[in-house]
Motif scaffolding. Sequence first.
Motif, PDB file in Angstrom:
ATOM      1  N   ALA A  95       9.568  -2.015   7.932  1.00  0.00           N
ATOM      2  CA  ALA A  95       8.543  -2.931   7.404  1.00  0.00           C
ATOM      3  C   ALA A  95       7.262  -2.125   7.233  1.00  0.00           C
ATOM      4  N   THR A  96       6.607  -2.304   6.088  1.00  0.00           N
ATOM      5  CA  THR A  96       5.391  -1.525   5.809  1.00  0.00           C
ATOM      6  C   THR A  96       4.295  -2.438   5.272  1.00  0.00           C
ATOM      7  N   ASN A  97       3.059  -1.956   5.328  1.00  0.00           N
ATOM      8  CA  ASN A  97       1.934  -2.745   4.807  1.00  0.00           C
ATOM      9  C   ASN A  97       0.947  -1.812   4.097  1.00  0.00           C
ATOM     10  N   THR A  98      -0.219  -2.350   3.739  1.00  0.00           N
ATOM     11  CA  THR A  98      -1.174  -1.551   2.943  1.00  0.00           C
ATOM     12  C   THR A  98      -2.550  -1.480   3.612  1.00  0.00           C
ATOM     13  N   PRO A  99      -2.642  -0.756   4.721  1.00  0.00           N
ATOM     14  CA  PRO A  99      -3.946  -0.637   5.383  1.00  0.00           C
ATOM     15  C   PRO A  99      -4.898   0.270   4.602  1.00  0.00           C
ATOM     16  N   ASP A 100      -6.151   0.208   4.953  1.00  0.00           N
ATOM     17  CA  ASP A 100      -7.206   1.132   4.497  1.00  0.00           C
ATOM     18  C   ASP A 100      -7.660   0.959   3.059  1.00  0.00           C
ATOM     19  N   VAL A 101      -6.702   0.890   2.117  1.00  0.00           N
ATOM     20  CA  VAL A 101      -7.114   0.884   0.702  1.00  0.00           C
ATOM     21  C   VAL A 101      -7.931  -0.356   0.339  1.00  0.00           C
TER      22      VAL A 101
END
Length: 335
Positions: A95-101
């Motif tokens: 499972a992945t997500n989109t941190p920081d951007v």
Amino acid sequence: MSSTRRVVVARRVFPALIDALKQRYEVVDNQSDADLTPEQLTRMLADADGALISGRERIDAALLAGCPRLQVVSNIAVGYNNIDVDACTAAGVAATNTPDVLNEATADHAWALLLAAARRVGESERFLRAGRWKRWEFEMLMGAELHGTTLGIIGMGRIGRAIARRGLGFDMRVVYHNRTRLPAAQENGALWMDAEGVLRTADHVILVVPYSPSTHHLIGAPQLALMKPGAVLVNIARGGVVDDAALIDALRSGRLAAAGLDVFENEPQLNPGFLDLENVVLTPHIASSTRATRNAMARLAIDNMDSVLAGRRPAALLNPPVWETAARAARVTPR
Ligand code: GLV
């Protein structure tokens, strides 16, 4: 082998990104903004190797049981309360997500809400549009002061810190609560307190915590009662972090000056009580919605998915233990 991988894009994203995906995968592009039922989503993912999803698609054990090939669910969102991460790990799915951007765009929107709520921008515009401005008045639509006051931030992750930096530009003192206190170098002058301390001390409070059972109704009637009379509350975290009915009472009574809300319990349905209030600014969960940021989020999500399907550990893996499991290896099957 990658040319035969099948990936599902569960919600509409920029067509140019889909065209690029089609160069390397068989793509099932849902091209829709409509919410999917769990059954529809399971059917759509039943034969997929990878999935790009939004925060609206729920991934749980029941769904994963029906998707034997699925190797990765890639959330195009930083918040991931829609994903049962433990169930993914148990099933061998990354499972992945989109941190920081999205930190800066989201912090900008938190400030847009704070400014608009404190200075009654929505109410003023409705006043004008209704043709009610007949003369200039000395005490017209007086708002809450921001510069020189104390900003409270609950949830001092990367977005919280981007919000805090902007506060310094407004000559605000910043107090914050985070489960773990930041190293001094990252505090940038902000003062750690327990959550109650922040609510009592701050003139205005912004909520940026992830949603989980432990943050459900983190702000309810007892917490609202701790806030300074005339304070402004901003929620860009998740619906459910605030007890909306209790907030409506606090706004209706004038206990709080105003609120700025991007997220709601049961969104996209709103508690109708909000619609009758002048002192609340409402936006439809758009804090990260600029073209550049949404593009960066989608690209990172695609990159995460590409990595997993190529056998590389993705940049933003939410369940590192999955990387070692036999269950994950078992899912990597040629077509
Ligand atoms: C938006 O709410 C996100 O979590 O990215």
